[in-house]
Design an enzyme around this catalytic site. Structure first.
Site, mmCIF file in Angstrom:
data_model
loop_
_atom_site.group_PDB
_atom_site.id
_atom_site.type_symbol
_atom_site.label_atom_id
_atom_site.label_comp_id
_atom_site.label_asym_id
_atom_site.label_seq_id
_atom_site.Cartn_x
_atom_site.Cartn_y
_atom_site.Cartn_z
ATOM 1 N N CYS A 242 0.814 -1.219 0.000
ATOM 2 C CA CYS A 242 0.000 0.000 0.000
ATOM 3 C C CYS A 242 0.854 1.279 0.000
ATOM 4 O O CYS A 242 1.478 1.572 -1.002
ATOM 5 C CB CYS A 242 -0.983 -0.053 1.165
ATOM 6 S SG CYS A 242 -2.409 1.013 0.915
ATOM 7 N N ARG B 21 -12.846 5.721 -0.272
ATOM 8 C CA ARG B 21 -11.801 4.709 -0.173
ATOM 9 C C ARG B 21 -12.243 3.383 -0.788
ATOM 10 O O ARG B 21 -13.425 3.075 -0.841
ATOM 11 C CB ARG B 21 -11.407 4.510 1.299
ATOM 12 C CG ARG B 21 -10.950 5.786 1.957
ATOM 13 C CD ARG B 21 -10.468 5.553 3.378
ATOM 14 N NE ARG B 21 -9.230 4.787 3.435
ATOM 15 C CZ ARG B 21 -8.028 5.285 3.170
ATOM 16 N NH1 ARG B 21 -7.894 6.564 2.824
ATOM 17 N NH2 ARG B 21 -6.952 4.536 3.267
ATOM 18 N N HIS C 257 -3.455 -5.730 2.509
ATOM 19 C CA HIS C 257 -3.053 -5.746 3.922
ATOM 20 C C HIS C 257 -3.583 -7.023 4.530
ATOM 21 O O HIS C 257 -4.017 -7.921 3.851
ATOM 22 C CB HIS C 257 -3.701 -4.554 4.640
ATOM 23 C CG HIS C 257 -3.067 -3.250 4.362
ATOM 24 N ND1 HIS C 257 -1.878 -2.865 4.911
ATOM 25 C CD2 HIS C 257 -3.482 -2.211 3.607
ATOM 26 C CE1 HIS C 257 -1.591 -1.629 4.514
ATOM 27 N NE2 HIS C 257 -2.533 -1.211 3.711
HETATM 28 N N1 GLN Z 1 -1.840 6.488 1.168
HETATM 29 C C1 GLN Z 1 -2.530 5.276 1.401
HETATM 30 C C2 GLN Z 1 -3.945 5.357 0.793
HETATM 31 O O1 GLN Z 1 -4.060 5.292 -0.379
HETATM 32 C C3 GLN Z 1 -2.458 4.886 2.798
HETATM 33 C C4 GLN Z 1 -3.217 3.643 3.186
HETATM 34 C C5 GLN Z 1 -2.487 2.359 3.306
HETATM 35 O O2 GLN Z 1 -1.247 2.189 3.331
HETATM 36 N N2 GLN Z 1 -3.355 1.395 3.530
HETATM 37 O O3 GLN Z 1 -4.962 5.524 1.446
#
Ligand code: GLN
EC number: 6.3.5.13
Length: 241
Positions: free
Chosen positions: A94, A128, A189
């Site tokens: 990520c 998101r 993740h």
């Molecule tokens: N900058 C990242 C995002 O796109 C941070 C999140 C992550 O590492 N899960 O939201």
């Protein structure tokens, strides 16, 4: 006993959603092949070289932590680029994946410089991309995980595979992650490696190859790993009904 060394970059800032579990998975699978995995935590990069490094790992973080980590890693960006070009196996998750590119644009339009190691970029939006994700990969088979990111990443490099459930790199092309030489970048993740032993083995096997260590036994009993994978696949198929 054979030994491999993992450099874990910025664990003090980048450990979202238990990314540290990736290190535990690497350690466990290495142990089952009689390989001792030495983990070196690197929060300050001054004077770091890759001479002793067999695998590197960078987790994810919030936009704030990601920006701080990028500043620190900028000090060794040409050494990191050379190591990747030389075939060093690495996993980046990520935020740690995003800053390998040229820029990260925050939801308010602020452009943050990336390390510019590879030619790609990420733009973040307020809404998101979250939830379970399933990918079909030519190299790794079925990959499962969890994603939660605002960033949308665009590139023309190889990827981990085709997204069959969830989002992946962006909400557009149904591709997930990056696969360049032995570098893997991913939005998964949760963490990714305990549920996807094929990827854990890939990193270990490539590291063994480079160091001249015999990777055996090639096959391990994957009952528990497969059971973890099945939980996600079944949950996703319920969501589709
Ligand atoms: N900058 C990242 C995002 O796109 C941070 C999140 C992550 O590492 N899960 O939201």
């Amino acid at each position: 006993m054979n030994e491999l060394t993992v450099y874990h970059f910025m664990p003090d800032k980048l450990n979202l959603y238990s990314d540290i579990g990736n290190i535990i998975a690497l350690k466990q699978r290495a142990k089952r092949r009689n390989i001792k995995l030495k983990v070196v935590d690197i929060n300050q990069t001054e004077n770091v070289t890759f001479d002793e490094c067999d695998i590197f790992f960078i987790g994810g973080g919030s936009d704030r932590e990601q920006a701080l980590a990028t500043q620190e890693l900028t000090k060794i960006k040409s050494k990191l680029k050379d190591a990747i070009e030389d075939g060093l196996p690495g996993l980046t998750v990520c935020g740690g994946y995003q800053f390998l590119g040229s820029k990260y644009v925050t939801p308010d339009g602020t452009e943050l410089d990336g390390l510019n190691i590879l030619d790609f970029y990420t733009e973040s939006k307020k809404d998101r991309l979250t939830g379970d994700i399933v990918i079909e990969s030519d190299t790794f088979g079925t990959i499962v995980g969890f994603e939660n990111h605002g960033g949308r990443t665009y590139h023309n490099f190889g990827t981990l595979g085709e997204v069959t459930h969830g989002f992946g790199n962006n909400d557009d092309d149904a591709k997930e992650g990056i696969h360049y030489k032995n570098l893997l970048g991913t939005y998964l993740h949760g963490p990714i490696l305990p549920k996807n032993h094929e990827i854990t083995d890939y990193l270990l096997e490539k590291a063994c190859e480079r160091k001249g260590i015999v990777f055996e036994p090639k096959e391990l009993d994957n009952t528990e790993e497969e059971a973890a994978k099945k939980v996600i696949i079944e949950r996703v198929s319920q969501q589709k009904k």
